[in-house]
Design a protein around this motif. Structure first.
Motif, PDB file in Angstrom:
ATOM      1  N   SER A  17     -11.944  66.191  51.921  1.00  5.51           N
ATOM      2  CA  SER A  17     -11.078  65.683  53.057  1.00  5.51           C
ATOM      3  C   SER A  17      -9.987  66.726  53.146  1.00  5.51           C
ATOM      4  CB  SER A  17     -10.237  64.325  52.941  1.00  5.51           C
ATOM      5  OG  SER A  17     -11.330  63.336  52.802  1.00  5.51           O
ATOM      6  N   PRO A  18      -9.222  67.090  54.355  1.00  2.00           N
ATOM      7  CA  PRO A  18      -8.414  68.156  54.698  1.00  2.00           C
ATOM      8  C   PRO A  18      -6.996  67.887  53.461  1.00  2.00           C
ATOM      9  CG  PRO A  18      -8.802  66.810  56.634  1.00  2.00           C
ATOM     10  CD  PRO A  18      -9.362  65.994  55.438  1.00  2.00           C
ATOM     11  N   LEU A  51      -9.850  69.845  64.099  1.00  2.00           N
ATOM     12  CA  LEU A  51     -10.480  68.732  63.481  1.00  2.00           C
ATOM     13  C   LEU A  51     -11.139  67.655  64.219  1.00  2.00           C
ATOM     14  CD1 LEU A  51      -7.916  68.094  60.554  1.00  2.00           C
ATOM     15  CD2 LEU A  51      -9.820  69.532  60.410  1.00  2.00           C
ATOM     16  N   ASP A  54     -14.705  66.258  63.489  1.00  2.42           N
ATOM     17  CA  ASP A  54     -14.948  65.595  62.096  1.00  2.42           C
ATOM     18  C   ASP A  54     -13.748  64.342  62.092  1.00  2.42           C
ATOM     19  OD1 ASP A  54     -14.727  64.621  59.631  1.00  2.42           O
ATOM     20  OD2 ASP A  54     -15.104  66.430  58.737  1.00  2.42           O
ATOM     21  N   ARG A  56     -13.540  61.477  60.377  1.00  3.27           N
ATOM     22  CA  ARG A  56     -12.998  61.247  59.148  1.00  3.27           C
ATOM     23  C   ARG A  56     -11.523  62.269  58.733  1.00  3.27           C
ATOM     24  NH1 ARG A  56     -16.164  60.759  53.214  1.00  3.27           N
ATOM     25  NH2 ARG A  56     -14.302  60.397  52.158  1.00  3.27           N
ATOM     26  N   ALA A  57     -12.055  63.447  58.927  1.00  6.35           N
ATOM     27  CA  ALA A  57     -10.878  64.455  58.520  1.00  6.35           C
ATOM     28  C   ALA A  57      -9.758  64.424  59.498  1.00  6.35           C
ATOM     29  CB  ALA A  57     -11.515  65.970  58.545  1.00  6.35           C
ATOM     30  N   SER A  60      -7.804  61.207  58.638  1.00  7.64           N
ATOM     31  CA  SER A  60      -7.067  61.623  57.115  1.00  7.64           C
ATOM     32  C   SER A  60      -5.633  62.552  57.466  1.00  7.64           C
ATOM     33  CB  SER A  60      -7.900  62.320  56.237  1.00  7.64           C
ATOM     34  OG  SER A  60      -6.996  62.471  55.241  1.00  7.64           O
ATOM     35  N   CYS A  88      -2.992  64.379  50.836  1.00  4.68           N
ATOM     36  CA  CYS A  88      -4.277  64.380  51.367  1.00  4.68           C
ATOM     37  C   CYS A  88      -4.471  62.719  51.281  1.00  4.68           C
ATOM     38  CB  CYS A  88      -5.454  64.954  50.219  1.00  4.68           C
ATOM     39  SG  CYS A  88      -7.063  64.702  50.663  1.00  4.68           S
ATOM     40  N   GLU A  90      -7.122  60.921  52.053  1.00 10.17           N
ATOM     41  CA  GLU A  90      -8.231  60.177  51.607  1.00 10.17           C
ATOM     42  C   GLU A  90      -8.164  60.140  49.955  1.00 10.17           C
ATOM     43  OE1 GLU A  90     -11.371  59.405  52.900  1.00 10.17           O
ATOM     44  OE2 GLU A  90     -10.054  58.996  54.871  1.00 10.17           O
ATOM     45  N   SER A 111      -9.260  73.289  51.170  1.00 12.36           N
ATOM     46  CA  SER A 111      -9.901  72.361  50.216  1.00 12.36           C
ATOM     47  C   SER A 111      -9.075  72.295  48.791  1.00 12.36           C
ATOM     48  CB  SER A 111     -11.289  73.269  49.866  1.00 12.36           C
ATOM     49  OG  SER A 111     -12.000  73.388  50.790  1.00 12.36           O
TER      50      SER A 111
END
Length: 387
Positions: A17-18, A51, A54, A56-57, A60, A88, A90, A111
């Motif tokens: 996740s971001p 983003l 994506d 989910r990203a 988040s 983060c 997530e 990351s």
């Protein structure tokens, strides 16, 4: 403080996740405003756009952004000039730091946590014990970023008793009617001298205990000349190794004057140290001692766990590949997987990868303005624990 945060963040493995790394400068600009909110709005819009593919990203990031905005609205201290936030959603990570010194505005999603700005402030953020006093009493300021965070006070409990004895001896001498009371006066002098030694020893013992408790990293002595000389002689060896300077000053000077003087001494010490460590680095490398210089030799030393102190130029700007799980880093080639553990690899700023790796092995980190000598080796090197 900063060292512990870097170590904690460097232990975080690559996340899917971001991971947001935020640094803010809360200083007032030339227009009398703090411009960090404008910076957040602009950067967050750019990141959100990147983003959108994506979900989910994207969600988040939005959750983290809301939490960050609440924190900035309600949690900032009055003396704060720099804020760092690492988040983060997530992974349930939300770490913050406030310091009385500005960071450069930075907002990245990657990351791994981005640690180079933290590392650049690490030495400034080490605690300095400033001992100020005379042979009757001392104040001990624990200073971080030039600001007092704690203060202790030690005083001789026998001061009034000695003063009374000295007064009595003077009265006796003045009205002695031919008798000599010099012997008694000498006894008072000897008695006071023994008490001074005991007091100085007590101060030394406190400093040694606080050293063992890790309450400070460096030591500065201030006060009248006699006190500084006596305490310097009484310091335990390990405490003396932490002594970075001394200055004669009126023991009852204002807190502001003391802290300004101590900050000046500490700043000079850091400047000398940054130059000295680069000199040692190059000399040790040339004599095949416990040092390496250059990007590739330093990467090898980090991979082998040899690094005791990592030295990086503040303007080092180079990309690398790092493993998502282990200590593998390379600035040459583009492996598809880690050759050491087989895990996935990701692109990373070389400076960030090196700082994270050095911190995981409890290595010291110096971000410096590189000398010409170090620049010839790419602006990077390391002192080693072993060959």
């Amino acid at each position: 403080m900063i060292r512990d945060l870097i170590k904690e963040l460097s232990s975080i493995e690559c996340v899917g996740s971001p991971f947001i790394s935020l640094y803010f400068n809360l200083s007032i600009n030339s227009r009398g405003r703090k411009n960090y909110k404008h910076f957040i709005k602009k950067k967050s819009s750019e990141i959100e756009e990147s983003l959108k593919g994506d979900k989910r990203a994207y969600e988040s990031f939005k959750n983290d952004l809301e939490k960050i905005e609440r924190y900035l609205d309600f949690e900032i201290g009055s003396e704060t000039l720099g804020v760092a936030i690492f988040a983060c959603h997530e992974e349930g990570i939300f770490k913050t730091l406030q310091i009385p010194a500005p960071f450069n505005n930075q907002m990245t999603v990657s990351s791994f946590p981005q640690l180079s700005q933290l590392a650049s402030k690490m030495k400034q953020g080490e605690t300095v014990a400033v001992v100020v006093g005379d042979t009757n009493s001392v104040r001990i300021f624990f200073m971080v970023f030039g600001k007092e965070v704690e203060q202790e006070f030690l005083e001789r409990e026998d001061v009034d008793e000695v003063r009374m004895k000295r007064f009595s001896s003077r009265v006796s001498e003045a009205g002695g009617k031919g008798f000599t009371y010099g012997g008694y006066s000498k006894k008072v002098d000897a008695y006071e001298e023994s008490l001074i030694k005991a007091f100085v020893k007590d101060v030394s013992e406190h400093l040694d205990r606080w050293r063992r408790d890790k309450r400070y990293k460096h030591l500065i002595l201030m006060g009248n000349e006699n006190f500084i000389i006596l305490l310097d002689k009484a310091l335990h060896q390990k405490v003396k190794q932490m002594l970075i300077g001394s200055r004669r000053i009126e023991p009852f000077s204002s807190d502001l004057l003391i802290l300004e003087s101590a900050e000046e001494i500490y700043h000079s010490f850091l400047e000398r140290s940054r130059k000295e460590i680069q000199k040692i680095l190059v000399e040790e490398n040339l004599s095949d001692g416990l040092a390496v210089v250059g990007v590739e030799p330093t990467i090898v030393a980090l991979t082998k766990g040899q690094v005791d102190a990592l030295v990086l130029s503040s303007d080092l700007n180079r990309q690398s590949i790092r493993c998502s799980k282990c200590a593998f880093i390379t600035a040459a080639g583009e492996p598809k997987t880690c050759p050491l553990c087989g895990s996935d690899v990701v692109r990373s700023d070389l400076k960030e990868a090196m700082i994270s790796s050095a911190s995981r092995m409890n290595g010291d980190i110096w971000v410096v303005e590189a000398t010409d000598e170090l620049k010839r080796y790419g602006g990077v090197g390391a002192l080693l624990r072993f060959r």
